[in-house]
Design a protein around this motif. Structure first.
Motif, PDB file in Angstrom:
ATOM      1  N   HIS A   5       0.834  -1.203   0.000  1.00 29.11           N
ATOM      2  CA  HIS A   5       0.000   0.000   0.000  1.00 29.11           C
ATOM      3  C   HIS A   5       0.869   1.254   0.000  1.00 29.11           C
ATOM      4  CE1 HIS A   5      -3.456   2.551   0.887  1.00 29.11           C
ATOM      5  NE2 HIS A   5      -2.749   3.096   1.865  1.00 29.11           N
ATOM      6  N   ASN A   6       1.936   1.241   0.781  1.00 30.72           N
ATOM      7  CA  ASN A   6       2.851   2.384   0.802  1.00 30.72           C
ATOM      8  C   ASN A   6       3.470   2.617  -0.570  1.00 30.72           C
ATOM      9  OD1 ASN A   6       2.348   2.762   3.526  1.00 30.72           O
ATOM     10  ND2 ASN A   6       4.212   1.702   4.191  1.00 30.72           N
ATOM     11  N   MET A  61      -0.215  11.780   1.168  1.00 28.90           N
ATOM     12  CA  MET A  61      -0.344  10.443   1.753  1.00 28.90           C
ATOM     13  C   MET A  61       0.691  10.256   2.868  1.00 28.90           C
ATOM     14  SD  MET A  61       1.076   7.145   1.683  1.00 28.90           S
ATOM     15  CE  MET A  61       0.449   5.532   2.102  1.00 28.90           C
ATOM     16  N   LYS A  62       0.283   9.562   3.932  1.00 29.09           N
ATOM     17  CA  LYS A  62       1.181   9.256   5.037  1.00 29.09           C
ATOM     18  C   LYS A  62       1.421   7.752   5.089  1.00 29.09           C
ATOM     19  CE  LYS A  62       1.419  13.504   6.163  1.00 29.09           C
ATOM     20  NZ  LYS A  62       2.633  14.266   5.790  1.00 29.09           N
ATOM     21  N   SER A  78      -0.039   1.524  12.264  1.00 31.63           N
ATOM     22  CA  SER A  78       0.023   2.949  12.591  1.00 31.63           C
ATOM     23  C   SER A  78       0.505   3.743  11.388  1.00 31.63           C
ATOM     24  CB  SER A  78       0.954   3.197  13.784  1.00 31.63           C
ATOM     25  OG  SER A  78       2.274   2.800  13.457  1.00 31.63           O
ATOM     26  N   GLN A  79       0.136   5.013  11.363  1.00 29.91           N
ATOM     27  CA  GLN A  79       0.552   5.898  10.286  1.00 29.91           C
ATOM     28  C   GLN A  79       1.633   6.834  10.785  1.00 29.91           C
ATOM     29  OE1 GLN A  79      -3.568   7.180   8.914  1.00 29.91           O
ATOM     30  NE2 GLN A  79      -2.591   6.693   6.974  1.00 29.91           N
ATOM     31  N   LEU A  80       2.532   7.185   9.889  1.00 28.27           N
ATOM     32  CA  LEU A  80       3.667   8.042  10.227  1.00 28.27           C
ATOM     33  C   LEU A  80       3.372   9.447   9.725  1.00 28.27           C
ATOM     34  CD1 LEU A  80       6.501   5.570   9.147  1.00 28.27           C
ATOM     35  CD2 LEU A  80       5.346   5.742  11.368  1.00 28.27           C
ATOM     36  N   PHE A  81       2.994  10.334  10.637  1.00 26.19           N
ATOM     37  CA  PHE A  81       2.595  11.692  10.253  1.00 26.19           C
ATOM     38  C   PHE A  81       3.806  12.623  10.218  1.00 26.19           C
ATOM     39  CE2 PHE A  81      -1.437   9.907  11.549  1.00 26.19           C
ATOM     40  CZ  PHE A  81      -2.309  10.435  10.609  1.00 26.19           C
ATOM     41  N   ASP A 106       4.158  16.238  -0.911  1.00 26.42           N
ATOM     42  CA  ASP A 106       4.314  14.900  -1.472  1.00 26.42           C
ATOM     43  C   ASP A 106       4.058  13.834  -0.405  1.00 26.42           C
ATOM     44  OD1 ASP A 106       5.058  16.089  -3.843  1.00 26.42           O
ATOM     45  OD2 ASP A 106       7.208  15.934  -3.431  1.00 26.42           O
ATOM     46  N   SER A 107       3.876  12.606  -0.871  1.00 28.23           N
ATOM     47  CA  SER A 107       3.799  11.474   0.042  1.00 28.23           C
ATOM     48  C   SER A 107       5.106  11.362   0.825  1.00 28.23           C
ATOM     49  CB  SER A 107       3.553  10.192  -0.752  1.00 28.23           C
ATOM     50  OG  SER A 107       3.789   9.051   0.041  1.00 28.23           O
ATOM     51  N   ASN A 108       5.018  10.950   2.085  1.00 26.43           N
ATOM     52  CA  ASN A 108       6.237  10.786   2.890  1.00 26.43           C
ATOM     53  C   ASN A 108       6.797   9.361   2.812  1.00 26.43           C
ATOM     54  OD1 ASN A 108       4.394   9.384   4.435  1.00 26.43           O
ATOM     55  ND2 ASN A 108       4.906  10.393   6.370  1.00 26.43           N
ATOM     56  N   VAL A 109       6.347   8.589   1.809  1.00 24.08           N
ATOM     57  CA  VAL A 109       6.854   7.227   1.624  1.00 24.08           C
ATOM     58  C   VAL A 109       8.299   7.270   1.133  1.00 24.08           C
ATOM     59  CG1 VAL A 109       6.610   5.100   0.295  1.00 24.08           C
ATOM     60  CG2 VAL A 109       4.576   6.262   1.183  1.00 24.08           C
ATOM     61  N   ASP A 110       9.184   6.536   1.820  1.00 22.87           N
ATOM     62  CA  ASP A 110      10.580   6.383   1.405  1.00 22.87           C
ATOM     63  C   ASP A 110      10.675   5.081   0.611  1.00 22.87           C
ATOM     64  OD1 ASP A 110      13.289   5.947   1.117  1.00 22.87           O
ATOM     65  OD2 ASP A 110      13.794   6.589   3.160  1.00 22.87           O
ATOM     66  N   LEU A 111      10.735   5.194  -0.712  1.00 25.06           N
ATOM     67  CA  LEU A 111      10.707   4.006  -1.553  1.00 25.06           C
ATOM     68  C   LEU A 111      11.862   3.059  -1.260  1.00 25.06           C
ATOM     69  CD1 LEU A 111       9.559   5.041  -5.143  1.00 25.06           C
ATOM     70  CD2 LEU A 111       8.527   3.355  -3.623  1.00 25.06           C
TER      71      LEU A 111
END
Length: 404
Positions: free
Chosen positions: A22-23, A32-33, A65-68, A364-369
């Motif tokens: 999902h991330n 997105m978080k 949990s979500q990382l805000f 932007d999304s805070n996802v670290d690919l």
């Protein structure tokens, strides 16, 4: 038996892969978080068991949990793109009347002038006066005046900042006499319907430190007007005792419709320098159509019109929660309030712990690919390891069954 432990490990690893997937799928989703699966071990309960001798029976996903954390901010240049730099959420009223909260600032204008999201949620904010001063503390859906032109405003005051030349001779004593109109300026006033009324001001020196002011309205000859006098002190500033009378104007559409305006000469001077108009303003304007929008860091929305006017049309409200982890994620990049999150705390951008807005940009999304790909490999190995424990247990059972 190790089947239970292995099965729980498979379920937990599969759930972890779902979260990671999902991330990764939302790496380019605005606002997105990222989420994180958090695990906890499982032990069987026994009344008479002593501590430390119970074997665990597996693992479970305790929570997701979500990382805000703050995402990167990308400049887009779009007038209605807004990013939050710091804490807070946009408050939205959804089409079904429910409230939701978002970090995605991709807003649009609908046909009714409402600021909405792609899901149809209306952006909430505070009403303001035309100068941007907040007029209340209850948030309302923000609506821009796109349905028609803003009405005209009648001129009530004209402020003229000028300098008359102290070296100029007295007009009547000069040889030849100084022509009327040597020192003059003009401006446009507006009647209640926004029709322009040309106004002229002509200055003529009549004595030391004393000047007569003639007026011209709608192209009339200033010589036919009744002048009034202004006087200056020895230091060149306007004598406070000078009385500047009101000026009567008539509407070009209906000459019988007259009104008075104030002339403000408070900043007039008489120095030994050339005649100059330093500033000239009046407070009237004609009707105007909406041409563009601007949003400040404090969330004040400014509408710009074709008549040169800029008027505030509201202020974006932000909300925060005591426990943001208690928010329930929804589709479309929104969250909903829950009992665990607590009540929303509203305020304007920059107030208290609320962040500022970055207009013309998106978060932007805070996802670290990179981290997510590493996490995916780790979760895959954990899945394989749990499958191996089931395989090993099966081999042990097979050995027991084959004993003679």
């Amino acid at each position: 038996m190790a089947f239970q432990q292995g099965l729980s490990g498979l379920n937990a690893s599969s759930r972890n892969l779902d979260v990671i997937g999902h991330n990764i799928a939302n790496a380019n989703t605005v606002g997105m978080k990222a989420s994180r699966a958090e695990f906890g071990e499982i032990y069987a309960s026994s009344i008479n068991s002593a501590g430390g001798i119970n074997a665990g029976i597996g693992v479970q996903v305790s929570t997701v949990s979500q990382l805000f954390t703050q995402g990167n901010i990308t400049v887009t240049g779009n007038d209605l793109d807004v990013a939050i730099n710091g804490n807070g959420f946009f408050e939205l009223t959804m089409p079904d009347g429910s409230m939701s909260y978002s970090r995605a600032g991709m807003f649009k204008l609908n046909r009714d002038g409402e600021i909405v999201t792609n899901m149809g949620g209306q952006l909430m904010g505070y009403p303001t006066d035309v100068a941007g001063v907040r007029q209340g503390f209850e948030s309302v859906p923000l609506t821009l005046p796109t349905g028609g032109p803003i009405p005209a405003k009648q001129t009530t005051t004209a402020s003229v900042e000028f300098n008359v030349d102290a070296r100029a001779p007295i007009a009547a004593a000069a040889v030849p006499p100084t022509p009327l109109g040597t020192y003059a300026t003009s401006f446009n006033a507006y009647d209640p319907q926004g029709i322009e009324i040309p106004v002229g001001l002509v200055f003529q020196k009549t004595a030391n430190n004393t000047w007569d002011v003639y007026t011209s309205v709608n192209g009339s000859d200033p010589a036919t007007s009744t002048p009034f006098s202004i006087s200056f002190l020895a230091d060149g500033t306007l004598d406070p005792a000078t009385v500047v009378p009101q000026l009567q104007l008539a509407s070009p559409n209906d000459p019988a419709q007259t009104f008075m305006i104030d002339l403000d000469f408070a900043d007039a001077t008489q120095f030994g320098a050339d005649f100059a108009i330093n500033n000239l303003t009046q407070d009237g304007y004609r009707p105007g159509e909406l041409t563009s929008l601007g949003i400040s860091e404090a969330g004040v929305i400014t509408a710009k019109y074709s008549n040169g006017q800029s008027q505030a049309a509201g202020q974006i409200a932000l909300v925060n929660f005591r426990n943001v982890q208690g928010l329930s994620p929804m589709s479309g990049g929104n969250w909903s309030q829950t009992f665990a999150s607590g009540e929303p705390v509203r305020g304007a951008p920059g107030e208290g712990k609320l962040g500022y807005l970055r207009p013309g940009a998106l978060e932007d999304s805070n996802v670290d690919l990179t981290a997510e790909l590493v996490n995916m490999m780790t979760a895959q190995r954990a899945y394989q390891a749990n499958a191996q424990t089931i395989k090993t247990q099966d081999q042990i059972l097979s050995t027991l069954l084959n004993m003679r």
